[in-house]
Design a protein around this motif. Structure first.
Motif, PDB file in Angstrom:
ATOM      1  N   MET A   1       0.845  -0.933   0.089  1.00  0.00           N
ATOM      2  CA  MET A   1       0.096   0.108   0.111  1.00  0.00           C
ATOM      3  C   MET A   1       0.789   1.226   0.199  1.00  0.00           C
ATOM      4  SD  MET A   1      -3.373   0.607   2.384  1.00  0.00           S
ATOM      5  CE  MET A   1      -3.413   1.729   3.209  1.00  0.00           C
ATOM      6  N   THR A   2       0.519   2.291  -0.785  1.00  0.00           N
ATOM      7  CA  THR A   2       1.425   3.156  -1.001  1.00  0.00           C
ATOM      8  C   THR A   2       0.725   4.304  -0.107  1.00  0.00           C
ATOM      9  OG1 THR A   2       0.388   3.972  -3.231  1.00  0.00           O
ATOM     10  CG2 THR A   2       2.357   2.792  -3.382  1.00  0.00           C
ATOM     11  N   PRO A   3       1.649   5.291   0.466  1.00  0.00           N
ATOM     12  CA  PRO A   3       1.097   6.528   1.165  1.00  0.00           C
ATOM     13  C   PRO A   3       0.395   7.505   0.209  1.00  0.00           C
ATOM     14  CG  PRO A   3       3.488   6.599   1.058  1.00  0.00           C
ATOM     15  CD  PRO A   3       3.137   5.410   0.500  1.00  0.00           C
ATOM     16  N   GLN A   4      -0.572   7.985   0.722  1.00  0.00           N
ATOM     17  CA  GLN A   4      -1.244   9.133  -0.155  1.00  0.00           C
ATOM     18  C   GLN A   4      -0.356  10.306  -0.116  1.00  0.00           C
ATOM     19  OE1 GLN A   4      -5.131   9.485   2.064  1.00  0.00           O
ATOM     20  NE2 GLN A   4      -6.037   7.977   0.567  1.00  0.00           N
ATOM     21  N   GLN A   5      -0.546  11.017  -1.179  1.00  0.00           N
ATOM     22  CA  GLN A   5       0.119  12.347  -1.551  1.00  0.00           C
ATOM     23  C   GLN A   5      -0.567  13.275  -0.671  1.00  0.00           C
ATOM     24  OE1 GLN A   5       0.612  13.545  -5.338  1.00  0.00           O
ATOM     25  NE2 GLN A   5       1.659  15.521  -4.815  1.00  0.00           N
ATOM     26  N   LYS A   6      -0.034  14.129   0.172  1.00  0.00           N
ATOM     27  CA  LYS A   6      -0.373  15.168   1.053  1.00  0.00           C
ATOM     28  C   LYS A   6      -0.164  16.444   0.248  1.00  0.00           C
ATOM     29  CE  LYS A   6      -0.565  17.016   5.345  1.00  0.00           C
ATOM     30  NZ  LYS A   6      -0.145  17.082   6.971  1.00  0.00           N
ATOM     31  N   PHE A   7      -1.546  17.218   0.077  1.00  0.00           N
ATOM     32  CA  PHE A   7      -1.359  18.547  -0.691  1.00  0.00           C
ATOM     33  C   PHE A   7      -1.319  19.540   0.450  1.00  0.00           C
ATOM     34  CE2 PHE A   7      -3.227  15.513  -3.724  1.00  0.00           C
ATOM     35  CZ  PHE A   7      -2.639  16.102  -4.860  1.00  0.00           C
ATOM     36  N   GLU A   8      -0.740  20.619   0.264  1.00  0.00           N
ATOM     37  CA  GLU A   8      -0.524  21.774   1.246  1.00  0.00           C
ATOM     38  C   GLU A   8      -1.800  22.839   1.020  1.00  0.00           C
ATOM     39  OE1 GLU A   8       2.334  25.355   2.503  1.00  0.00           O
ATOM     40  OE2 GLU A   8       2.993  23.939   0.755  1.00  0.00           O
ATOM     41  N   ILE A   9      -2.527  23.111   1.931  1.00  0.00           N
ATOM     42  CA  ILE A   9      -3.456  24.137   1.611  1.00  0.00           C
ATOM     43  C   ILE A   9      -3.130  25.340   2.106  1.00  0.00           C
ATOM     44  CG2 ILE A   9      -6.045  24.729   2.477  1.00  0.00           C
ATOM     45  CD1 ILE A   9      -5.843  21.902   1.172  1.00  0.00           C
ATOM     46  N   ILE A  10      -3.146  26.207   1.168  1.00  0.00           N
ATOM     47  CA  ILE A  10      -2.764  27.774   1.207  1.00  0.00           C
ATOM     48  C   ILE A  10      -4.082  28.567   1.138  1.00  0.00           C
ATOM     49  CG2 ILE A  10      -1.495  29.528   0.463  1.00  0.00           C
ATOM     50  CD1 ILE A  10       0.392  27.398  -0.753  1.00  0.00           C
ATOM     51  N   PHE A  11      -4.238  29.453   2.269  1.00  0.00           N
ATOM     52  CA  PHE A  11      -5.436  30.215   2.110  1.00  0.00           C
ATOM     53  C   PHE A  11      -4.857  31.523   1.603  1.00  0.00           C
ATOM     54  CE2 PHE A  11      -6.514  27.135   5.414  1.00  0.00           C
ATOM     55  CZ  PHE A  11      -7.941  27.002   4.915  1.00  0.00           C
ATOM     56  N   THR A  12      -5.390  32.041   0.565  1.00  0.00           N
ATOM     57  CA  THR A  12      -4.691  33.171  -0.075  1.00  0.00           C
ATOM     58  C   THR A  12      -5.404  34.792   0.513  1.00  0.00           C
ATOM     59  OG1 THR A  12      -6.686  33.197  -1.765  1.00  0.00           O
ATOM     60  CG2 THR A  12      -4.386  32.049  -2.457  1.00  0.00           C
ATOM     61  N   ARG A  13      -4.822  35.737   0.206  1.00  0.00           N
ATOM     62  CA  ARG A  13      -5.512  37.036   0.785  1.00  0.00           C
ATOM     63  C   ARG A  13      -7.164  37.109   0.523  1.00  0.00           C
ATOM     64  NH1 ARG A  13      -2.352  42.221   1.342  1.00  0.00           N
ATOM     65  NH2 ARG A  13      -1.005  40.403   1.696  1.00  0.00           N
ATOM     66  N   PRO A  14      -7.813  36.838  -0.766  1.00  0.00           N
ATOM     67  CA  PRO A  14      -9.228  36.806  -0.808  1.00  0.00           C
ATOM     68  C   PRO A  14     -10.053  35.757  -0.019  1.00  0.00           C
ATOM     69  CG  PRO A  14      -7.931  36.971  -3.093  1.00  0.00           C
ATOM     70  CD  PRO A  14      -6.761  36.491  -1.910  1.00  0.00           C
ATOM     71  N   VAL A  15      -9.399  34.754   0.204  1.00  0.00           N
ATOM     72  CA  VAL A  15     -10.039  33.781   1.104  1.00  0.00           C
ATOM     73  C   VAL A  15     -10.217  34.106   2.269  1.00  0.00           C
ATOM     74  CG1 VAL A  15     -10.038  31.377   2.132  1.00  0.00           C
ATOM     75  CG2 VAL A  15      -9.196  31.804  -0.562  1.00  0.00           C
ATOM     76  N   ILE A  16      -9.024  34.909   2.970  1.00  0.00           N
ATOM     77  CA  ILE A  16      -9.060  35.427   4.352  1.00  0.00           C
ATOM     78  C   ILE A  16     -10.168  36.795   4.323  1.00  0.00           C
ATOM     79  CG2 ILE A  16      -7.685  36.617   6.035  1.00  0.00           C
ATOM     80  CD1 ILE A  16      -5.306  34.721   5.060  1.00  0.00           C
ATOM     81  N   GLN A  17     -10.110  37.163   3.257  1.00  0.00           N
ATOM     82  CA  GLN A  17     -11.242  38.564   3.498  1.00  0.00           C
ATOM     83  C   GLN A  17     -12.551  37.988   2.993  1.00  0.00           C
ATOM     84  OE1 GLN A  17      -9.532  40.524  -0.445  1.00  0.00           O
ATOM     85  NE2 GLN A  17      -8.253  41.870   0.836  1.00  0.00           N
ATOM     86  N   HIS A  18     -12.704  36.796   2.549  1.00  0.00           N
ATOM     87  CA  HIS A  18     -14.122  36.285   2.351  1.00  0.00           C
ATOM     88  C   HIS A  18     -14.468  35.707   3.836  1.00  0.00           C
ATOM     89  CE1 HIS A  18     -13.951  35.516  -2.104  1.00  0.00           C
ATOM     90  NE2 HIS A  18     -14.082  36.949  -1.751  1.00  0.00           N
ATOM     91  N   LEU A  19     -13.493  34.991   4.699  1.00  0.00           N
ATOM     92  CA  LEU A  19     -13.804  34.398   5.908  1.00  0.00           C
ATOM     93  C   LEU A  19     -14.069  35.742   6.682  1.00  0.00           C
ATOM     94  CD1 LEU A  19     -11.108  31.762   6.520  1.00  0.00           C
ATOM     95  CD2 LEU A  19     -13.608  31.533   6.558  1.00  0.00           C
ATOM     96  N   ALA A  20     -13.454  36.738   6.739  1.00  0.00           N
ATOM     97  CA  ALA A  20     -13.653  38.003   7.603  1.00  0.00           C
ATOM     98  C   ALA A  20     -15.271  38.479   7.529  1.00  0.00           C
ATOM     99  CB  ALA A  20     -12.614  39.273   7.140  1.00  0.00           C
ATOM    100  N   VAL A  21     -15.798  38.250   6.568  1.00  0.00           N
ATOM    101  CA  VAL A  21     -17.225  38.655   6.501  1.00  0.00           C
ATOM    102  C   VAL A  21     -18.269  37.657   7.158  1.00  0.00           C
ATOM    103  CG1 VAL A  21     -17.134  40.412   4.715  1.00  0.00           C
ATOM    104  CG2 VAL A  21     -17.628  37.908   3.935  1.00  0.00           C
ATOM    105  N   ILE A  22     -17.801  36.604   7.376  1.00  0.00           N
ATOM    106  CA  ILE A  22     -18.592  35.319   8.116  1.00  0.00           C
ATOM    107  C   ILE A  22     -18.395  35.315   9.434  1.00  0.00           C
ATOM    108  CG2 ILE A  22     -18.714  32.862   8.220  1.00  0.00           C
ATOM    109  CD1 ILE A  22     -17.656  32.620   4.935  1.00  0.00           C
ATOM    110  N   ASP A  23     -19.473  35.129  10.132  1.00  0.00           N
ATOM    111  CA  ASP A  23     -19.193  35.020  11.621  1.00  0.00           C
ATOM    112  C   ASP A  23     -18.147  34.179  12.197  1.00  0.00           C
ATOM    113  OD1 ASP A  23     -21.545  36.325  12.048  1.00  0.00           O
ATOM    114  OD2 ASP A  23     -22.893  34.831  12.241  1.00  0.00           O
ATOM    115  N   ARG A  24     -17.422  34.659  13.208  1.00  0.00           N
ATOM    116  CA  ARG A  24     -16.246  33.814  13.689  1.00  0.00           C
ATOM    117  C   ARG A  24     -16.562  32.685  14.003  1.00  0.00           C
ATOM    118  NH1 ARG A  24     -11.702  36.094  13.719  1.00  0.00           N
ATOM    119  NH2 ARG A  24     -10.249  35.810  15.376  1.00  0.00           N
ATOM    120  N   LYS A  25     -17.801  32.314  14.404  1.00  0.00           N
ATOM    121  CA  LYS A  25     -18.159  30.747  15.174  1.00  0.00           C
ATOM    122  C   LYS A  25     -17.913  30.032  13.976  1.00  0.00           C
ATOM    123  CE  LYS A  25     -23.179  31.528  14.771  1.00  0.00           C
ATOM    124  NZ  LYS A  25     -24.365  31.645  15.403  1.00  0.00           N
TER     125      LYS A  25
END
Length: 75
Positions: A1-25
């Protein structure tokens, strides 16, 4: 069994800006679901992860639905 390739998740500036308008909870839910669903095999269709046909106007090719009643969409 081969290990699965792990991808790096990068939150870009627009994603962070979109999160800012969503309730923190919801921030930890959104971040943890993104990491859980997209770290391994991000292009495998699941119940809440589907390819968009045709791609959206924003050039998104995949949709990830999350939250109670799938209230959030990640493209």
């Amino acid at each position: 069994m081969t290990p699965q390739q792990k991808f790096e998740i990068i939150f870009t500036r627009p994603v962070i800006q979109h999160l800012a308008v969503i309730d923190r909870k919801y921030h930890s839910l959104i971040r943890s679901t993104i990491e859980e669903q997209l770290t391994y095999e991000p292009e495998v269709e699941t119940r809440n992860r589907k390819p968009l046909r045709p791609p959206s106007q924003l050039s998104a090719t995949w949709e990830l639905r999350l939250g109670s009643n799938n209230e959030f969409r990640v493209f």
